[in-house]
Design an enzyme around this catalytic site. Sequence first.
Site, short mmCIF file in Angstrom:
data_model
loop_
_atom_site.label_atom_id
_atom_site.label_comp_id
_atom_site.label_asym_id
_atom_site.label_seq_id
_atom_site.Cartn_x
_atom_site.Cartn_y
_atom_site.Cartn_z
N LYS A 172 21.89 -13.92 -56.23
CA LYS A 172 21.85 -15.29 -55.67
C LYS A 172 20.57 -15.41 -54.83
O LYS A 172 20.47 -14.80 -53.76
CB LYS A 172 23.05 -15.56 -54.77
CG LYS A 172 23.09 -17.03 -54.35
CD LYS A 172 23.74 -17.29 -53.02
CE LYS A 172 22.78 -17.38 -51.87
NZ LYS A 172 21.81 -18.48 -51.89
N GLY A 225 17.76 -10.99 -45.06
CA GLY A 225 17.92 -12.29 -44.42
C GLY A 225 18.18 -12.14 -42.93
O GLY A 225 17.67 -11.21 -42.30
N SER A 226 19.00 -13.04 -42.40
CA SER A 226 19.18 -13.08 -40.95
C SER A 226 20.12 -12.00 -40.45
O SER A 226 20.95 -11.46 -41.20
CB SER A 226 19.74 -14.45 -40.55
OG SER A 226 21.01 -14.62 -41.13
N VAL A 229 24.02 -13.11 -40.75
CA VAL A 229 24.63 -12.97 -42.10
C VAL A 229 24.68 -11.48 -42.47
O VAL A 229 25.67 -11.01 -43.06
CB VAL A 229 23.85 -13.81 -43.15
CG1 VAL A 229 24.39 -13.55 -44.55
CG2 VAL A 229 23.94 -15.29 -42.82
N GLY A 230 23.66 -10.72 -42.09
CA GLY A 230 23.67 -9.28 -42.36
C GLY A 230 24.89 -8.60 -41.74
O GLY A 230 25.56 -7.79 -42.39
N GLU A 247 18.41 -5.66 -44.97
CA GLU A 247 17.11 -5.79 -44.31
C GLU A 247 17.16 -7.09 -43.52
O GLU A 247 17.31 -8.17 -44.11
CB GLU A 247 15.97 -5.85 -45.34
CG GLU A 247 15.73 -4.55 -46.08
CD GLU A 247 15.39 -3.37 -45.19
OE1 GLU A 247 14.96 -3.58 -44.03
OE2 GLU A 247 15.56 -2.24 -45.65
N CYS A 281 9.47 -10.79 -41.85
CA CYS A 281 10.25 -9.95 -40.94
C CYS A 281 9.36 -8.87 -40.34
O CYS A 281 9.71 -8.26 -39.34
CB CYS A 281 11.46 -9.36 -41.64
SG CYS A 281 11.06 -8.45 -43.11
N GLN A 328 13.98 -24.88 -39.80
CA GLN A 328 13.17 -23.80 -39.25
C GLN A 328 12.10 -24.36 -38.31
O GLN A 328 11.83 -23.79 -37.25
CB GLN A 328 12.52 -22.99 -40.39
CG GLN A 328 11.78 -21.76 -39.95
CD GLN A 328 12.68 -20.68 -39.37
OE1 GLN A 328 13.66 -20.28 -39.97
NE2 GLN A 328 12.37 -20.19 -38.16
N GLU A 379 14.08 -13.12 -32.51
CA GLU A 379 13.14 -13.36 -33.62
C GLU A 379 12.95 -14.87 -33.79
O GLU A 379 13.92 -15.61 -33.93
CB GLU A 379 13.70 -12.77 -34.92
CG GLU A 379 12.72 -12.89 -36.07
CD GLU A 379 13.23 -12.28 -37.37
OE1 GLU A 379 14.39 -12.56 -37.74
OE2 GLU A 379 12.47 -11.53 -37.99
N1 LIG Z 1 14.49 -10.53 -42.71
C1 LIG Z 1 13.96 -11.51 -43.40
O1 LIG Z 1 13.11 -11.29 -44.23
C2 LIG Z 1 14.45 -12.89 -43.20
C3 LIG Z 1 14.97 -13.29 -42.01
N2 LIG Z 1 15.40 -14.55 -41.85
C4 LIG Z 1 15.92 -14.95 -40.51
O2 LIG Z 1 17.05 -15.77 -40.68
C5 LIG Z 1 16.88 -17.02 -40.05
C6 LIG Z 1 17.61 -18.09 -40.83
O3 LIG Z 1 17.17 -18.13 -42.17
P1 LIG Z 1 18.23 -18.34 -43.33
O4 LIG Z 1 17.58 -18.67 -44.60
O5 LIG Z 1 19.27 -19.30 -42.85
O6 LIG Z 1 18.83 -16.85 -43.46
P2 LIG Z 1 20.21 -16.42 -44.07
O7 LIG Z 1 20.51 -15.05 -43.63
O8 LIG Z 1 21.22 -17.46 -43.84
O9 LIG Z 1 19.90 -16.44 -45.65
C7 LIG Z 1 19.56 -15.32 -46.44
C8 LIG Z 1 20.36 -15.36 -47.74
O10 LIG Z 1 21.76 -15.13 -47.46
C9 LIG Z 1 22.54 -16.18 -48.02
N3 LIG Z 1 23.78 -16.34 -47.27
C10 LIG Z 1 24.02 -17.16 -46.21
N4 LIG Z 1 25.31 -17.02 -45.80
C11 LIG Z 1 25.89 -16.11 -46.62
C12 LIG Z 1 27.20 -15.54 -46.71
N5 LIG Z 1 28.18 -15.89 -45.88
N6 LIG Z 1 27.45 -14.63 -47.65
C13 LIG Z 1 26.46 -14.24 -48.50
N7 LIG Z 1 25.22 -14.76 -48.48
C14 LIG Z 1 24.92 -15.66 -47.54
C15 LIG Z 1 21.60 -17.36 -47.97
O11 LIG Z 1 22.07 -18.45 -48.75
P3 LIG Z 1 21.46 -19.94 -48.53
O12 LIG Z 1 20.42 -20.02 -49.54
O13 LIG Z 1 22.55 -20.89 -48.76
O14 LIG Z 1 20.94 -20.05 -47.15
C16 LIG Z 1 20.32 -16.72 -48.45
O15 LIG Z 1 20.34 -16.51 -49.84
C17 LIG Z 1 15.37 -17.19 -40.00
O16 LIG Z 1 15.00 -18.06 -38.99
C18 LIG Z 1 14.93 -15.78 -39.75
O17 LIG Z 1 15.06 -15.48 -38.37
C19 LIG Z 1 15.34 -15.46 -42.87
C20 LIG Z 1 14.81 -15.12 -44.09
C21 LIG Z 1 14.29 -13.81 -44.33
O1 LIG Z 2 5.18 -7.67 -44.87
C1 LIG Z 2 5.50 -7.56 -46.03
O2 LIG Z 2 4.68 -7.26 -46.92
C2 LIG Z 2 6.93 -7.74 -46.45
C3 LIG Z 2 7.71 -8.54 -45.46
C4 LIG Z 2 9.10 -8.80 -45.89
O3 LIG Z 2 9.61 -8.17 -46.76
C5 LIG Z 2 9.89 -9.85 -45.25
O4 LIG Z 2 9.39 -10.56 -44.38
O5 LIG Z 2 11.06 -10.02 -45.64
#
Ligand SMILES: NC(=O)C1=CN([C@@H]2O[C@H](COP(=O)(O)OP(=O)(O)OC[C@H]3O[C@@H](n4cnc5c(N)ncnc54)[C@H](OP(=O)(O)O)[C@@H]3O)[C@@H](O)[C@H]2O)C=CC1
Ligand SMILES: O=C(O)CCC(=O)C(=O)O
Length: 478
Positions: A172, A225-226, A229-230, A247, A281, A328, A379
């Site tokens: 997904k 992701g966040s 959710v992690g 991650e 990240c 965002q 963050e």
């Molecule tokens: N470490 C990283 O690389 C990232 C960190 N972030 C952080 O997260 C914050 C919010 O971003 P956001 O996009 O909302 O991040 P999320 O953690 O919400 O989204 C990441 C993924 O998880 C999915 N998701 C959300 N809820 C669930 C659930 N209950 N079960 C399974 N999957 C789920 C999302 O779906 P959906 O598409 O519906 O949102 C998306 O595909 C950012 O401001 C940033 O701080 C965000 C992106 C990447």
């Molecule tokens: O810095 C990079 O090359 C990767 C960063 C990354 O994976 C992320 O932000 O989720």
Amino acid sequence: MTKHDNLIGGEWVSSGDYHANINPSDVTDVIGEYSYGDASSVDKAVDAARSALRAWRNTTPQARHDLLDAVGNKIANRSQEIGRLLSREEGKTLAEGIGETMRAAQVFKFFAGECLRQIGDGQPSVRPDIDVEITREPVGVVGLVTPWNFPIAIPAWKIAPALAHGNCVVIKPADLTPGCAHVIAEILHECGCPPGVFNLVMGRGSTVGEAIITHPGVDAVSFTGSVSVGHHIAEVCGKMLKKVQLEMGGKNPMIVLNDADLSIAVPACINGTFFSTGQRCTASSRLIVEAGIHDAFVEEMTKALQRLKIGDALDKETNIGPVVDAKQLNSNLSYVDLARSEAKEVIGGERLELGKQGFYQAPALFLGTDNHMRINREEIFGPCGSIIKVTDFDEALAVANDTSFGLAGGICTQNLKRARDYKRQAEVGMVMVNLPTAGVDYHVAFGGRKGSSYGPREQGRYAAEFYTTVKTSYIFAG
Ligand SMILES: NC(=O)C1=CN([C@@H]2O[C@H](COP(=O)(O)OP(=O)(O)OC[C@H]3O[C@@H](n4cnc5c(N)ncnc54)[C@H](OP(=O)(O)O)[C@@H]3O)[C@@H](O)[C@H]2O)C=CC1
Ligand SMILES: O=C(O)CCC(=O)C(=O)O
């Protein structure tokens, strides 16, 4: 308007419910409509993956190599067009979009090679006439949940090792950026990936994501992701005893020592903090600067910031594209407001109106901050960086490590001993010396410590740890 469907069991399946993919550089530009799946789509995808698993895990390494190699070649051949799609849906610059697409191609080609380098171990037993073999087998059906900030590289670095090691996939992608994952699905399909081996279910995290992580037919979950959710995924998978790899965020430090070469340190900090609109990240959000170089560093950073061009991601002149969406952007702006009360001075950070309906923000530098402020603990995930002045290396190290995160950390210095000391004592998964904290290679381990990551590392040879399970066999031949 082009409609894009889910790929389930080798068929393009429509749920009838389509959502628009919008360009954050200009919201009047609708890229396409993408099908929203639901829990029943996930059931079908997991059933298809389970049915395909036995045959797929028994394919030859050569067959798996050839598929992944062909996918890598197709992505590379289409890098201009896919990179443009990426920049249109996510907002990073065209150069970054094309670069990320090439990185995805290289990831597929790297894991094509890994198919032919399967790891195993043979030993004599401690008992006579018995042989012991330690082999690795696929985990089974893996559920992949990916974010919007690297819409092709992150799906690639989860899908390619999963398939290379004989697993079947249900993925997904982020709702904000489904386009690039859909292109990977198209290419896998065109290259003859057997039905059910790879399944794409687009839609919301709260429905599709939740259905994947809770499905009893999914053996392992890899998520980026966040933090919130992690943590939720860790709880669900922990209860169900699923293998899990997370991650999450970072609050990555970049130390600049008195002896740093500013012609290296300033570009490294500008890149690490602001490129990709700070939506990485691995971004350097805390710039920890020794007192002796502080004023010169701030002066050079301020000049460099003024030279950055913020604009439409597809404009060749643009250095920094828009923020990914309104939510965002509002979150970033509220952190800039907070910085106005916490920091001594804020440079930039305001919303920009550029004559287009996009989510533009000036890069922000927060001066005169300390490590206890909320702007330095949480963050932000936008084009914002703080400067924290310290008296010496020991204080810099203590501040760098004083965070709940532990993804990447950097140091700019010409002193090899200091660089080595930081490398040894940094509480992070990745250390950069005289380089931006963000922007990693595709063939080596990626991941962090503390609140940033959980479970085995991603990428490179280390990916095998998550995507395989170990079997020890004892053979007595009589
Ligand atoms: N470490 C990283 O690389 C990232 C960190 N972030 C952080 O997260 C914050 C919010 O971003 P956001 O996009 O909302 O991040 P999320 O953690 O919400 O989204 C990441 C993924 O998880 C999915 N998701 C959300 N809820 C669930 C659930 N209950 N079960 C399974 N999957 C789920 C999302 O779906 P959906 O598409 O519906 O949102 C998306 O595909 C950012 O401001 C940033 O701080 C965000 C992106 C990447
Ligand atoms: O810095 C990079 O090359 C990767 C960063 C990354 O994976 C992320 O932000 O989720």
